[in-house]
Design a protein around this motif. Structure first.
Motif, PDB file in Angstrom:
ATOM      1  N   PHE A 221       0.680  -0.877  -0.076  1.00  0.00           N
ATOM      2  CA  PHE A 221      -0.461   0.113  -0.325  1.00  0.00           C
ATOM      3  C   PHE A 221       0.636   1.401   0.145  1.00  0.00           C
ATOM      4  O   PHE A 221       0.228   2.172  -0.371  1.00  0.00           O
ATOM      5  N   TYR A 222       1.777   0.741   0.399  1.00  0.00           N
ATOM      6  CA  TYR A 222       2.760   2.625   0.922  1.00  0.00           C
ATOM      7  C   TYR A 222       2.771   2.934   1.059  1.00  0.00           C
ATOM      8  O   TYR A 222       2.851   3.722   2.658  1.00  0.00           O
ATOM      9  N   MET A 223       1.358   3.621   1.163  1.00  0.00           N
ATOM     10  CA  MET A 223       1.129   5.583   1.396  1.00  0.00           C
ATOM     11  C   MET A 223      -0.513   5.600   1.353  1.00  0.00           C
ATOM     12  O   MET A 223      -0.971   4.891  -0.280  1.00  0.00           O
ATOM     13  N   TYR A 224      -0.910   5.383   2.541  1.00  0.00           N
ATOM     14  CA  TYR A 224      -2.437   6.464   2.006  1.00  0.00           C
ATOM     15  C   TYR A 224      -3.625   5.083   2.183  1.00  0.00           C
ATOM     16  O   TYR A 224      -3.573   4.094   1.391  1.00  0.00           O
ATOM     17  N   HIS A 225      -4.567   4.823   2.271  1.00  0.00           N
ATOM     18  CA  HIS A 225      -5.512   3.701   2.727  1.00  0.00           C
ATOM     19  C   HIS A 225      -4.929   2.619   3.618  1.00  0.00           C
ATOM     20  O   HIS A 225      -5.967   1.520   3.815  1.00  0.00           O
ATOM     21  N   GLU A 226      -3.973   3.269   4.314  1.00  0.00           N
ATOM     22  CA  GLU A 226      -3.148   1.602   4.856  1.00  0.00           C
ATOM     23  C   GLU A 226      -3.829   1.410   5.908  1.00  0.00           C
ATOM     24  O   GLU A 226      -3.833   0.153   7.249  1.00  0.00           O
ATOM     25  N   ASP A 227      -4.541   2.535   6.321  1.00  0.00           N
ATOM     26  CA  ASP A 227      -4.915   2.544   7.461  1.00  0.00           C
ATOM     27  C   ASP A 227      -6.489   2.236   7.380  1.00  0.00           C
ATOM     28  O   ASP A 227      -7.113   1.519   8.505  1.00  0.00           O
ATOM     29  N   VAL A 228      -7.013   2.377   6.816  1.00  0.00           N
ATOM     30  CA  VAL A 228      -8.423   1.623   6.161  1.00  0.00           C
ATOM     31  C   VAL A 228      -8.719   0.052   6.276  1.00  0.00           C
ATOM     32  O   VAL A 228      -9.211  -0.280   7.083  1.00  0.00           O
ATOM     33  N   ASP A 229      -7.147  -0.112   5.165  1.00  0.00           N
ATOM     34  CA  ASP A 229      -6.839  -1.568   5.498  1.00  0.00           C
ATOM     35  C   ASP A 229      -6.584  -1.961   6.468  1.00  0.00           C
ATOM     36  O   ASP A 229      -7.335  -3.216   7.246  1.00  0.00           O
ATOM     37  N   ALA A 230      -5.695  -1.741   7.699  1.00  0.00           N
ATOM     38  CA  ALA A 230      -5.386  -1.947   8.467  1.00  0.00           C
ATOM     39  C   ALA A 230      -7.141  -3.027  10.052  1.00  0.00           C
ATOM     40  O   ALA A 230      -7.209  -3.251  10.218  1.00  0.00           O
ATOM     41  N   THR A 231      -7.840  -1.341   9.681  1.00  0.00           N
ATOM     42  CA  THR A 231      -9.101  -1.510  10.828  1.00  0.00           C
ATOM     43  C   THR A 231     -10.079  -1.996   9.350  1.00  0.00           C
ATOM     44  O   THR A 231     -10.780  -3.112  11.151  1.00  0.00           O
ATOM     45  N   PHE A 232     -10.133  -2.160   8.322  1.00  0.00           N
ATOM     46  CA  PHE A 232     -10.839  -2.989   7.883  1.00  0.00           C
ATOM     47  C   PHE A 232     -10.856  -4.945   8.196  1.00  0.00           C
ATOM     48  O   PHE A 232     -11.746  -5.945   8.672  1.00  0.00           O
ATOM     49  N   ASN A 233      -9.310  -4.786   8.263  1.00  0.00           N
ATOM     50  CA  ASN A 233      -8.820  -6.521   8.712  1.00  0.00           C
ATOM     51  C   ASN A 233      -9.180  -6.752  10.337  1.00  0.00           C
ATOM     52  O   ASN A 233      -9.454  -8.060  10.255  1.00  0.00           O
ATOM     53  N   ALA A 234      -8.850  -5.562  11.161  1.00  0.00           N
ATOM     54  CA  ALA A 234      -8.745  -5.837  12.075  1.00  0.00           C
ATOM     55  C   ALA A 234     -10.456  -6.485  12.222  1.00  0.00           C
ATOM     56  O   ALA A 234     -10.981  -7.181  12.845  1.00  0.00           O
ATOM     57  N   ARG A 235     -11.495  -5.710  11.656  1.00  0.00           N
ATOM     58  CA  ARG A 235     -12.698  -5.713  12.153  1.00  0.00           C
ATOM     59  C   ARG A 235     -13.311  -7.273  11.604  1.00  0.00           C
ATOM     60  O   ARG A 235     -14.301  -7.716  12.111  1.00  0.00           O
ATOM     61  N   ILE A 236     -13.176  -7.562  10.436  1.00  0.00           N
ATOM     62  CA  ILE A 236     -13.171  -9.174   9.283  1.00  0.00           C
ATOM     63  C   ILE A 236     -12.963 -10.104  11.158  1.00  0.00           C
ATOM     64  O   ILE A 236     -13.559 -10.789  10.539  1.00  0.00           O
ATOM     65  N   HIS A 237     -11.881  -9.154  11.728  1.00  0.00           N
ATOM     66  CA  HIS A 237     -11.376 -10.682  12.762  1.00  0.00           C
ATOM     67  C   HIS A 237     -12.299 -10.731  14.071  1.00  0.00           C
ATOM     68  O   HIS A 237     -11.930 -11.416  15.493  1.00  0.00           O
ATOM     69  N   GLY A 238     -12.704  -9.751  14.178  1.00  0.00           N
ATOM     70  CA  GLY A 238     -13.438  -9.162  15.836  1.00  0.00           C
ATOM     71  C   GLY A 238     -12.911  -8.470  16.024  1.00  0.00           C
ATOM     72  O   GLY A 238     -13.491  -8.459  17.699  1.00  0.00           O
TER      73      GLY A 238
END
Length: 350
Positions: free
Chosen positions: A211-228
């Motif tokens: 991702f390098y920069m931008y939306h990596e925080d979106v992706d990290a939050t989403f990844n956490a959410r789908i795992h509970g």
């Protein structure tokens, strides 16, 4: 409460304001309300054509480290691995040093003395929390909000929630929000100031380095959410961010490319089909906007990324993993999405 070991991951990149930014931030960290022996600062520097910041840090702050200032570790990257890669390196070092938490802090920030203690204590009260975002104020005008938890449009655009609100307005909103959202869960956290629980990174990872920069925080939050896992706001953890929604041409490539990747890898096929008409309509509009704004080449390059077979191989692998691991439906997942983009008209100091 016996506070656990924590690291502050501070990425540096030598630019025109680096000396000023680092001096201001480190001066605030000198007053940190956290046991000195249980905290350290890990500086991770990406190389810059303007030279390096780390010699200044070593000269000005090295003599104080571990005495009247937290211990400092400096990691000098040989190549620029972006925000994603540099933070991954910093968190790896924090883990090696026995830290339970890592706080990701932007270079152009300074802090309230109790910011780290408040964030750690919030995480310690709930073992399901992976990310604790601070209450981020604008450094240029500390009576105004930068972010009280970021928001995202269902087509993938991200923006700072509450940017430009007064502190009183933000606290009124928080009081109302707690009635339906007592944990103050956020759609996604701002990477400018966020605490990360390292144990959970061992389980699901932090940032996807490409991702390098931008939306990596979106992706990290989403990844956490789908795992509970939870991503929350802690209003008593205060950070000041000298933020401007600048019209940097370079960033548009990463913003556009990465928002496509996020939706392609998290939304199920029926949802993608439903989103398609809106997506293509907005693509035409954003390309016209790019022509007017002079960043059509970056928009074009974002499209070209998807012409490469290697890009689709990577996306397919990401998508397969996410679909296998996710524990929530698209209805639950997209309930955090917005149909509007707010709070981004301007920012003080822009």
């Amino acid at each position: 409460m016996d506070l656990p070991r924590a690291a502050i991951i501070y990425l540096t990149y030598n630019g025109k304001d680096s000396h000023k930014d680092i001096t201001r931030c480190f001066a605030s960290l000198a007053n940190l309300d956290y046991p000195r022996e249980r905290v350290e600062i890990i500086c991770v520097e990406n190389p810059s054509p303007n030279g390096a910041s780390w010699p200044f840090i070593e000269e000005e702050w090295g003599p104080h480290a571990g005495i009247d200032f937290p211990k400092i570790t400096i990691e000098k990257n040989k190549k620029d691995v972006g925000y994603s890669g540099a933070n991954n390196i910093g968190v790896r070092i924090a883990k090696e040093h026995g830290c339970a938490y890592a706080f990701l802090l932007n270079q152009d920030s300074d802090v309230d003395s109790g910011f780290l203690r408040a964030a750690v204590e919030r995480a310690e009260r709930d073992p399901k929390i992976m990310f604790v975002q601070s209450f981020i104020l604008l450094g240029q005008n500390q009576n105004l909000i930068n972010s009280i938890g970021n928001r995202y449009h269902f087509l993938g655009f991200g923006y700072a929630g509450g940017n430009g609100w007064t502190i009183d307005t933000a606290h009124t909103w928080i009081k109302q929000e707690r009635k339906q959202n007592p944990d103050l869960l956020v759609p996604y956290f701002s990477g400018a100031a966020v605490l990360v629980r390292i144990r959970m990174i061992d389980e699901i990872g932090l940032f996807d380095s490409p991702f390098y920069m931008y939306h990596e925080d979106v992706d990290a939050t989403f990844n956490a959410r789908i795992h509970g896992w939870k991503s929350v706001l802690e209003p008593s953890s205060v950070v000041y961010h000298y933020y401007a929604f600048s019209k940097s041409i370079k960033k548009f490539y990463w913003m556009e490319r990465n928002r496509y990747i996020v939706n392609l890898t998290y939304a199920k096929l029926p949802t993608l089909i439903l989103m398609a008409p809106a997506f293509f309509g907005v693509e035409i509009a954003t390309f016209l906007f790019a022509l007017k704004g002079g960043w059509w080449r970056e928009k074009w390059h974002a499209w070209i990324f998807f012409w490469k077979p290697s890009s689709w191989i990577w996306i397919a692998k990401r998508r397969a993993r996410i679909m296998k691991e996710r524990k929530i439906s698209d209805r639950e997942f997209f309930k955090w999405a917005s149909c509007k983009i707010l709070f981004q008209e301007h920012s003080p100091g822009e």
